[in-house]
Enzyme design. Structure first.
Site, short mmCIF file in Angstrom:
data_model
loop_
_atom_site.label_atom_id
_atom_site.label_comp_id
_atom_site.label_asym_id
_atom_site.label_seq_id
_atom_site.Cartn_x
_atom_site.Cartn_y
_atom_site.Cartn_z
N TYR A 189 0.86 -1.18 0.00
CA TYR A 189 0.00 0.00 0.00
C TYR A 189 0.90 1.23 0.00
CZ TYR A 189 -4.30 2.59 0.78
OH TYR A 189 -5.36 3.45 0.65
N LYS B 138 -21.43 -19.57 -8.68
CA LYS B 138 -20.77 -19.42 -9.98
C LYS B 138 -19.32 -18.98 -9.79
CE LYS B 138 -21.87 -19.50 -14.44
NZ LYS B 138 -22.85 -20.35 -15.11
#
Length: 469
Positions: A114, A169
């Site tokens: 970060y 899915k």
């Protein structure tokens, strides 16, 4: 209602029985007498007077579950403590999660992952936008987008109720394709809003998988997004189904010694799946097809043709047949159903040509009883897991997207779909091919790799290189 007990209705019943006597031995009999199947029996706590036992069993539906529980409770000395639905337990808290691929154990690692280190990576992408695929999750990410309007066989149940399906899915993408997929459930069924929403979130993804959007809106959504985006847009209800059907039919026709250009095909279903199946069959060489919807055969003489039905009428049914499905099936070599349950009988299948092929794919109840169809047809396929030759889209979409992402494809072409279908069909060797094995298992280790390789080659070979940061 399922015809046989299924793991989809699997429950665990926690109960107490006397430590002595016949109660334990009667538990299995109680389940079986109610029509269930015991899959496990575990003693979880034992004492001198009482035993705590978990009985896991499969039922046909929720009413059948209650009948089994009642049968267990009727055994002398048995006390029911808890009934746990194993399917609901699997879904508690959701089925997927995000995990970091890099360690964050100290300040140095945090500074690279970060701020401030990440700023250098962002600036590199700003200078060379194509590097986003090399330096972010975009290269391996797919958005699974639905509006909840046509979820499985459940209909228009909305985005929240669609989320468990989209989670599933995403899990399949990861398991079979190694792809990170993200459920995107939209609280709108307006075409303009769907298209605009997907357009503005697309930069974070390498592909878009449209899922469970009702016809005919799904056609416009897909068409517009393909025009707007520079990443592949794939509607699994259409193209995934079409790939699997063509692959299975390719092998089924080998079994019966017929050729696709020569056979007469009767289809039931002119919605998203039916239209996509038809288009791919025509691309593969089919010449004689009649498509039926709830009003009967689709032909140019009908007065209710929208754009989609008109396209079907213009490309099929050259003789202008205007009768019903039963008439279309009579004498046909192949029946393909992607429509509704129980619309044909065994007698209808008996009226088909010799060596008939029947694909009854409505789920969970097919267009014709598979048992009745098998009495007359040479090859029968369904969408169900409890019969041979299951047509399941998981055979297609993980490999298709794996190939598209690897090739950094900017779209999906008909040639790619044909390549995927041929590769899927070829997974079944000539030695394995037979009436009960025309399509591989979803767990076959070669399926995803074979489909991905074919799509990757059709899309332009190996992935393009990246510029250096």
């Amino acid at each position: 209602m399922a015809t046989v007990p299924s793991v989809s209705y699997s429950v665990t019943v926690r109960l107490e029985v006397p430590a002595g006597g016949k109660a334990v031995s009667l538990l299995t009999h109680a389940v079986e007498s109610a029509g269930g199947v015991v899959t496990a029996l575990d003693v979880t706590n034992a004492g001198h007077e009482k035993l705590r036992i978990d009985v896991t069993c499969a039922a046909k539906d929720t009413d059948h579950v209650q009948a089994i529980v009642d049968s267990l409770g009727a055994v002398e000395g048995v006390a029911i403590h808890k009934v746990s639905d194993r399917t609901f337990l699997m879904h508690l808290g959701g089925k997927i999660e995000m995990q970091s691929k890099v360690p964050l154990r100290n300040r140095d690692e945090l500074s690279m992952a970060y701020t401030p280190g990440v700023a250098r990576v962002s600036l590199a992408i700003a200078r060379n936008p194509e590097d986003v695929r090399r330096l972010t999750i975009k290269r391996n990410s797919v958005a699974v987008v639905t509006d909840g309007s046509a979820v499985l066989g459940l209909g228009n149940i909305g985005p929240a109720a669609a989320l468990p399906v989209m989670e599933g899915k995403a899990a399949l993408f990861k398991r079979f394709g190694g792809i990170d997929a993200w459920p995107i459930c939209l609280d709108t069924q307006d075409v303009d809003e769907i298209v605009r929403t997907v357009q503005i979130i697309a930069p974070g993804f390498g592909g878009i998988n449209l899922e469970d959007i009702s016809a005919p809106r799904c056609f416009e959504v897909e068409r517009r997004l393909r025009d707007l985006l520079d990443i592949p847009v794939f509607h699994d209800d259409q193209h995934g189904t079409a790939i699997c059907v063509l692959a299975a039919l390719t092998n089924a026709l080998k079994v019966v010694g017929k050729r696709l250009p020569d056979v007469r095909i009767a289809m039931a279903g002119a919605g998203a799946a039916g239209t996509a199946v038809l288009r791919l069959l025509l691309d593969a060489g089919a010449r004689n097809v009649v498509v039926c919807d709830y009003r009967g055969a689709v032909h140019l003489g009908r007065d209710d043709l929208d754009d989609s039905l008109r396209w079907i009428a213009e490309h099929t049914n050259a003789e202008g047949y205007g009768g019903d499905l039963r008439g279309a099936v009579k004498g046909a070599d192949v029946f393909i159903g992607v429509s509704a349950p129980g619309i044909l009988t065994g007698d209808d299948v008996a009226a088909m040509a010799e060596g008939a092929v029947v694909f009854a794919l409505a789920n969970p109840e097919p267009e014709v009883s598979p048992d009745d169809a098998r009495e007359h047809a040479a090859v029968v396929a369904t969408g169900r897991s409890d019969y041979p030759n299951q047509i399941n889209n998981v055979l297609a979409f993980p490999g298709v997207f794996r190939g598209l992402l690897d090739a950094q494809a900017d779209g999906v072409s008909g040639e790619m779909l044909l390549a995927a279908a041929r590769a899927l069909a070829a997974v079944v060797s000539s030695e394995e091919l037979g009436p009960n094995y025309i399509i591989p298992s979803v767990f076959h280790p070669d399926v995803a790799n074979a489909v991905a390789a074919a799509v990757r080659e059709s899309a332009g070979g190996k992935a393009r290189g990246f510029t250096e940061a």
